[in-house]
Design a protein around this motif. Structure first.
Motif, PDB file in Angstrom:
ATOM      1  N   CYS A  94     -15.939  23.245  76.242  1.00 30.46           N
ATOM      2  CA  CYS A  94     -16.497  23.752  77.495  1.00 30.46           C
ATOM      3  C   CYS A  94     -15.813  23.111  78.696  1.00 30.46           C
ATOM      4  CB  CYS A  94     -18.000  23.485  77.555  1.00 30.46           C
ATOM      5  SG  CYS A  94     -18.923  24.547  76.456  1.00 30.46           S
ATOM      6  N   ALA A  95     -15.529  21.814  78.598  1.00 35.26           N
ATOM      7  CA  ALA A  95     -14.856  21.128  79.702  1.00 35.26           C
ATOM      8  C   ALA A  95     -13.489  21.751  79.958  1.00 35.26           C
ATOM      9  CB  ALA A  95     -14.715  19.648  79.383  1.00 35.26           C
ATOM     10  N   ILE A  96     -12.757  22.040  78.873  1.00 36.06           N
ATOM     11  CA  ILE A  96     -11.435  22.644  79.026  1.00 36.06           C
ATOM     12  C   ILE A  96     -11.555  24.049  79.600  1.00 36.06           C
ATOM     13  CG2 ILE A  96      -9.447  23.468  77.708  1.00 36.06           C
ATOM     14  CD1 ILE A  96      -9.863  21.050  75.896  1.00 36.06           C
ATOM     15  N   PHE A  97     -12.598  24.757  79.173  1.00 36.74           N
ATOM     16  CA  PHE A  97     -12.884  26.102  79.663  1.00 36.74           C
ATOM     17  C   PHE A  97     -13.063  26.086  81.183  1.00 36.74           C
ATOM     18  CE2 PHE A  97     -16.573  29.063  80.373  1.00 36.74           C
ATOM     19  CZ  PHE A  97     -15.872  30.233  80.222  1.00 36.74           C
ATOM     20  N   ILE A  98     -13.886  25.146  81.662  1.00 31.42           N
ATOM     21  CA  ILE A  98     -14.115  25.031  83.103  1.00 31.42           C
ATOM     22  C   ILE A  98     -12.820  24.649  83.830  1.00 31.42           C
ATOM     23  CG2 ILE A  98     -15.362  23.717  84.878  1.00 31.42           C
ATOM     24  CD1 ILE A  98     -17.658  23.506  82.821  1.00 31.42           C
ATOM     25  N   LEU A  99     -12.083  23.729  83.216  1.00 30.33           N
ATOM     26  CA  LEU A  99     -10.817  23.285  83.806  1.00 30.33           C
ATOM     27  C   LEU A  99      -9.852  24.456  83.973  1.00 30.33           C
ATOM     28  CD1 LEU A  99      -9.055  20.747  84.541  1.00 30.33           C
ATOM     29  CD2 LEU A  99      -8.156  20.949  82.247  1.00 30.33           C
ATOM     30  N   ASN A 100      -9.757  25.298  82.919  1.00 32.29           N
ATOM     31  CA  ASN A 100      -8.849  26.444  82.983  1.00 32.29           C
ATOM     32  C   ASN A 100      -9.216  27.374  84.126  1.00 32.29           C
ATOM     33  OD1 ASN A 100      -7.213  25.710  80.902  1.00 32.29           O
ATOM     34  ND2 ASN A 100      -8.356  26.821  79.346  1.00 32.29           N
ATOM     35  N   ILE A 101     -10.504  27.619  84.295  1.00 29.76           N
ATOM     36  CA  ILE A 101     -10.934  28.492  85.393  1.00 29.76           C
ATOM     37  C   ILE A 101     -10.568  27.859  86.737  1.00 29.76           C
ATOM     38  CG2 ILE A 101     -12.939  29.515  86.522  1.00 29.76           C
ATOM     39  CD1 ILE A 101     -14.187  29.864  83.833  1.00 29.76           C
ATOM     40  N   ALA A 102     -10.771  26.535  86.832  1.00 30.56           N
ATOM     41  CA  ALA A 102     -10.442  25.842  88.077  1.00 30.56           C
ATOM     42  C   ALA A 102      -8.955  25.957  88.400  1.00 30.56           C
ATOM     43  CB  ALA A 102     -10.855  24.372  87.971  1.00 30.56           C
ATOM     44  N   ILE A 103      -8.100  25.829  87.360  1.00 27.89           N
ATOM     45  CA  ILE A 103      -6.662  25.946  87.595  1.00 27.89           C
ATOM     46  C   ILE A 103      -6.316  27.347  88.090  1.00 27.89           C
ATOM     47  CG2 ILE A 103      -4.383  25.860  86.538  1.00 27.89           C
ATOM     48  CD1 ILE A 103      -5.649  23.994  84.446  1.00 27.89           C
ATOM     49  N   ASP A 104      -6.907  28.358  87.431  1.00 30.38           N
ATOM     50  CA  ASP A 104      -6.632  29.729  87.854  1.00 30.38           C
ATOM     51  C   ASP A 104      -7.046  29.950  89.291  1.00 30.38           C
ATOM     52  OD1 ASP A 104      -5.598  30.365  85.429  1.00 30.38           O
ATOM     53  OD2 ASP A 104      -7.465  31.116  84.605  1.00 30.38           O
ATOM     54  N   LEU A 105      -8.220  29.412  89.653  1.00 31.62           N
ATOM     55  CA  LEU A 105      -8.705  29.535  91.028  1.00 31.62           C
ATOM     56  C   LEU A 105      -7.730  28.886  91.997  1.00 31.62           C
ATOM     57  CD1 LEU A 105     -12.540  28.869  91.159  1.00 31.62           C
ATOM     58  CD2 LEU A 105     -11.280  30.738  92.214  1.00 31.62           C
ATOM     59  N   ALA A 106      -7.315  27.648  91.666  1.00 34.73           N
ATOM     60  CA  ALA A 106      -6.390  26.929  92.541  1.00 34.73           C
ATOM     61  C   ALA A 106      -5.106  27.719  92.704  1.00 34.73           C
ATOM     62  CB  ALA A 106      -6.099  25.550  91.956  1.00 34.73           C
ATOM     63  N   TYR A 107      -4.634  28.267  91.586  1.00 37.90           N
ATOM     64  CA  TYR A 107      -3.398  29.043  91.592  1.00 37.90           C
ATOM     65  C   TYR A 107      -3.530  30.239  92.516  1.00 37.90           C
ATOM     66  CZ  TYR A 107       1.000  29.927  89.231  1.00 37.90           C
ATOM     67  OH  TYR A 107       2.318  30.048  88.955  1.00 37.90           O
ATOM     68  N   ALA A 108      -4.645  30.951  92.364  1.00 32.86           N
ATOM     69  CA  ALA A 108      -4.857  32.149  93.160  1.00 32.86           C
ATOM     70  C   ALA A 108      -4.996  31.806  94.645  1.00 32.86           C
ATOM     71  CB  ALA A 108      -6.093  32.882  92.665  1.00 32.86           C
ATOM     72  N   LEU A 109      -5.651  30.671  94.927  1.00 24.81           N
ATOM     73  CA  LEU A 109      -5.865  30.306  96.320  1.00 24.81           C
ATOM     74  C   LEU A 109      -4.566  29.843  96.979  1.00 24.81           C
ATOM     75  CD1 LEU A 109      -9.284  28.467  96.176  1.00 24.81           C
ATOM     76  CD2 LEU A 109      -8.767  30.677  97.218  1.00 24.81           C
ATOM     77  N   LEU A 110      -3.706  29.168  96.179  1.00 23.22           N
ATOM     78  CA  LEU A 110      -2.511  28.573  96.767  1.00 23.22           C
ATOM     79  C   LEU A 110      -1.363  29.561  96.896  1.00 23.22           C
ATOM     80  CD1 LEU A 110      -2.571  25.109  95.040  1.00 23.22           C
ATOM     81  CD2 LEU A 110      -2.659  25.543  97.488  1.00 23.22           C
ATOM     82  N   ASP A 111      -1.314  30.519  95.986  1.00 23.08           N
ATOM     83  CA  ASP A 111      -0.185  31.438  96.011  1.00 23.08           C
ATOM     84  C   ASP A 111      -0.581  32.744  96.695  1.00 23.08           C
ATOM     85  OD1 ASP A 111       1.953  33.043  95.635  1.00 23.08           O
ATOM     86  OD2 ASP A 111       2.293  32.473  93.555  1.00 23.08           O
TER      87      ASP A 111
END
Lengths: 308, 307
Positions: free
Chosen positions: B282-299
């Motif tokens: 679950c922790a990795i699951f949340i982390l993956n979503i956070a990375i995708d969010l960061a990616y979408a926000l930054l690019d």
């Protein structure tokens, strides 16, 4: 470890020839030393156990906990002896054979299985092609050591299971690379030519596409070897890999852990060898990437010019 | 952008379900579940009784439905050794690992960005060659061995740091130091590679021709464009920090989830093993979503494309 480098899909090395390759190698001193070390290591792992293998399991009361760098005994005790007085050098060689053997087997299994699945997933347009890819995604989305721990716990530790588990966690890398390559090759003219000549799917895949994916697969396997050695060592260190009386370098480090105060050398040497092996493999891999990449190759060529 | 996030979240959810199915299949199909759940020395009668009580003698699809039902209600059974709900044990250990992981990945990313950028400024220069070798060594080092050598030198030899356990700041130095090593090594290579690519683009050449100072070029023009791949890789590495955490926590006696997992495996406390797997997943699951969010926000390219 080098998942990141691998997913960047290094171009297949298409060297101009052996002599040119050798010249590039000589230009990079680190890579030259690394290749030399690896060749020596493989030779030692193959022939060493034949020569002094029985010393690895022969206890010697007089050499118990013998400190390294002493010439008082035979040269096989130069790196010291463990708590039972067994020669560290002999144990390192037997450990090398086990470590490299298991890693090699795991890489071969992963290459064959991953390559085959990648061929299928890349060639077919059917649903199972996508299903295979999803499966790889699932495996990849979890830390490899975690997966290996779970599976080894449930199936029980043994050499066969260890090879299987190590291969299992590496399969996605081979699968994805092969798939990407096949998807590109599938569009090429020679595949259409073969098709129009009446070749069946099996023949096209096996005769026309599969051979072209081999250079890439071999390159990745070479890079992946270091990662597999590290994974195997960690598992054996945690006690879930190879079981006594058999041992690998990782298991040797674990054994020596209890004697850090009295005999540091028991766990120091095998760990150092793991480090040197994986470092050499990574240095060679990084050199090969440079030598195979036309945009980077000048770094190795430029040095040929006479000094200013 | 919402669609993008939802799609990625679905993929991760499928992965977690896949893992749970794998655990289920492996536990039920590899012989006697009682052998996994009960201690090794339990009697045959106890095992049969256990199988009957837990419904392991029922058809496999019924078992799977019950299993899913238990998961949905967060029922993971009791820890055999601690006589507490297994999930409680796992959740108690989790923050310890999280602290280690967050500090380690932050330090690794910071230093990797600095070292990688400076190395990329002059490829082939002295700093670059030293940095490349150091990063390769960091990425190749077996973490358990580095940890042991660290204990040997700093705890046994020099008596500067504690060998293991938790407590003041001194207890943090070695676990963090060992954990930082591999992500740092790999990240330096990524930063260096992307930066060399960015620094050879025409707009950087233009900036250079205008006389912009090298520091501004590297850290402003270069880094802003190199930051995306770095974030992706750092995120992946954060997920794989679990690998290192298992080893580091075992050696340094850190009461985190990695040590708990190994201890539970050795003590054959299956309920705890299962709970640790789920918490980590679950922790990795949340982390993956956070990375995708960061990616979408930054690019901006992803941001616009997906809205």
């Amino acid at each position: 470890m080098s998942e990141i480098i691998i997913t960047a899909a290094p171009p297949a090395p298409r060297f101009a020839g052996l002599r040119t390759t050798w010249r590039y190698l000589v230009r990079d001193k680190f890579a030259l030393v690394a290749v030399g070390f690896l060749v020596l290591l493989v030779l030692a792992a193959i022939f060493g156990p034949m020569l002094i293998g029985e010393l690895a399991t022969r206890p010697g009361l007089r050499q118990r906990n013998l400190a390294p760098f002493s010439f008082a005994h035979d040269w096989t005790y130069f790196l010291g002896a463990d708590t039972l007085g067994r020669s560290i050098i002999a144990r390192l060689l037997v450990g090398a054979q086990n470590t490299l053997g298991i890693a090699f087997a795991a890489v071969v299994v992963a290459t064959l299985v991953g390559g085959t699945l990648g061929l299928i997933a890349g060639y077919t347009q059917r649903l199972y092609g996508a299903a295979i890819l999803r499966l790889a995604d699932i495996i990849m989305s979890f830390p490899s050591l975690l997966l290996a721990l779970i599976v080894l716990y449930l199936l029980g530790p043994s050499v066969t299971n260890l090879v299987f588990v190590l291969a299992f966690t590496r399969i996605p890398i081979y699968l994805r690379t092969t798939r990407a390559e096949v998807m590109e090759l599938r569009q090429r003219m020679f595949v259409q030519a073969a098709k129009s000549m009446g070749a069946g799917h099996l023949r096209i895949v096996l005769r026309h596409i599969a051979p072209l994916t081999i250079p890439t697969l071999v390159t990745i396997a070479a890079i992946d070897f270091a990662a597999v050695i590290l994974a195997e060592s960690a598992l054996s260190f945690l006690g879930l890999g190879i079981q006594p009386p058999e041992f690998t370098w990782g298991a040797m480090v674990a054994t020596g852990r209890g004697y850090l105060q009295s005999a540091w050398w028991i766990s120091f040497w095998p760990g150092l060898l793991i480090m040197l092996t994986t470092l050499s493999l990574n240095i060679v891999a990084s050199w090969a990437r440079t030598a195979a990449d036309p945009q980077q190759r000048w770094r190795l060529q430029k040095l040929q010019r006479s000094p200013r | 952008m919402l669609g993008f996030i939802v799609r990625r979240a679905m993929q991760s959810a499928v992965a977690i379900i896949g893992l749970l199915v794998l655990v289920f299949v492996l536990t039920r199909l590899t012989g006697d579940p009682a052998a996994l759940f009960l201690p090794l020395d339990s009697s045959l009668e106890a095992r049969q009784e256990f199988n009957r009580l837990n419904g392991f003698d029922r058809p496999i699809y019924l078992q799977f439905l019950t299993y899913l039902g238990d998961l949905a209600r967060f029922e993971f059974g009791m820890s055999l050794r601690q006589n507490r709900p297994a999930m409680e044990v796992a959740l108690q250990a989790f923050p310890h690992t999280l602290q280690l992981a967050v500090i380690a990945i932050s330090l690794a990313t910071f230093f990797a960005v600095v070292v990688g950028s400076i190395a990329a400024a002059r490829p082939g220069g002295l700093f670059d060659r030293v940095a490349s070798l150091v990063s390769l060594a960091g990425a190749s080092a077996p973490d358990f061995w580095v940890a042991i050598v660290g204990v040997m030198i700093f705890a046994v030899g020099l008596d500067l740091l504690p060998t293991s356990g938790t407590g003041g700041p001194l207890y943090w130095i070695m676990p963090i130091g060992v954990l930082v090593l591999r992500p740092f090594g790999l990240l330096v290579q990524v930063v260096r590679g992307t930066m060399i690519g960015v620094l050879s683009t025409p707009y950087v050449k233009t900036a250079r021709a205008k006389g912009v100072s090298p520091t501004v070029i590297i850290f402003k023009h270069g880094l802003r464009n190199a930051v995306l791949p770095v974030i992706t890789v750092a995120g992946d590495l954060a997920a794989s920090l679990v690998n290192g955490a298992v080893v580091v926590e075992t050696i340094f006696g850190w009461p985190g989830i990695g040590k708990l997992m190994i201890d539970a495996i050795i003590q054959r406390d299956f309920a705890v093993v299962q709970s640790t797997i789920l918490v980590t997943a679950c922790a990795i699951f949340i982390l993956n979503i956070a990375i995708d969010l960061a990616y979408a926000l930054l690019d901006p390219r992803i941001r616009r494309q997906t809205t």
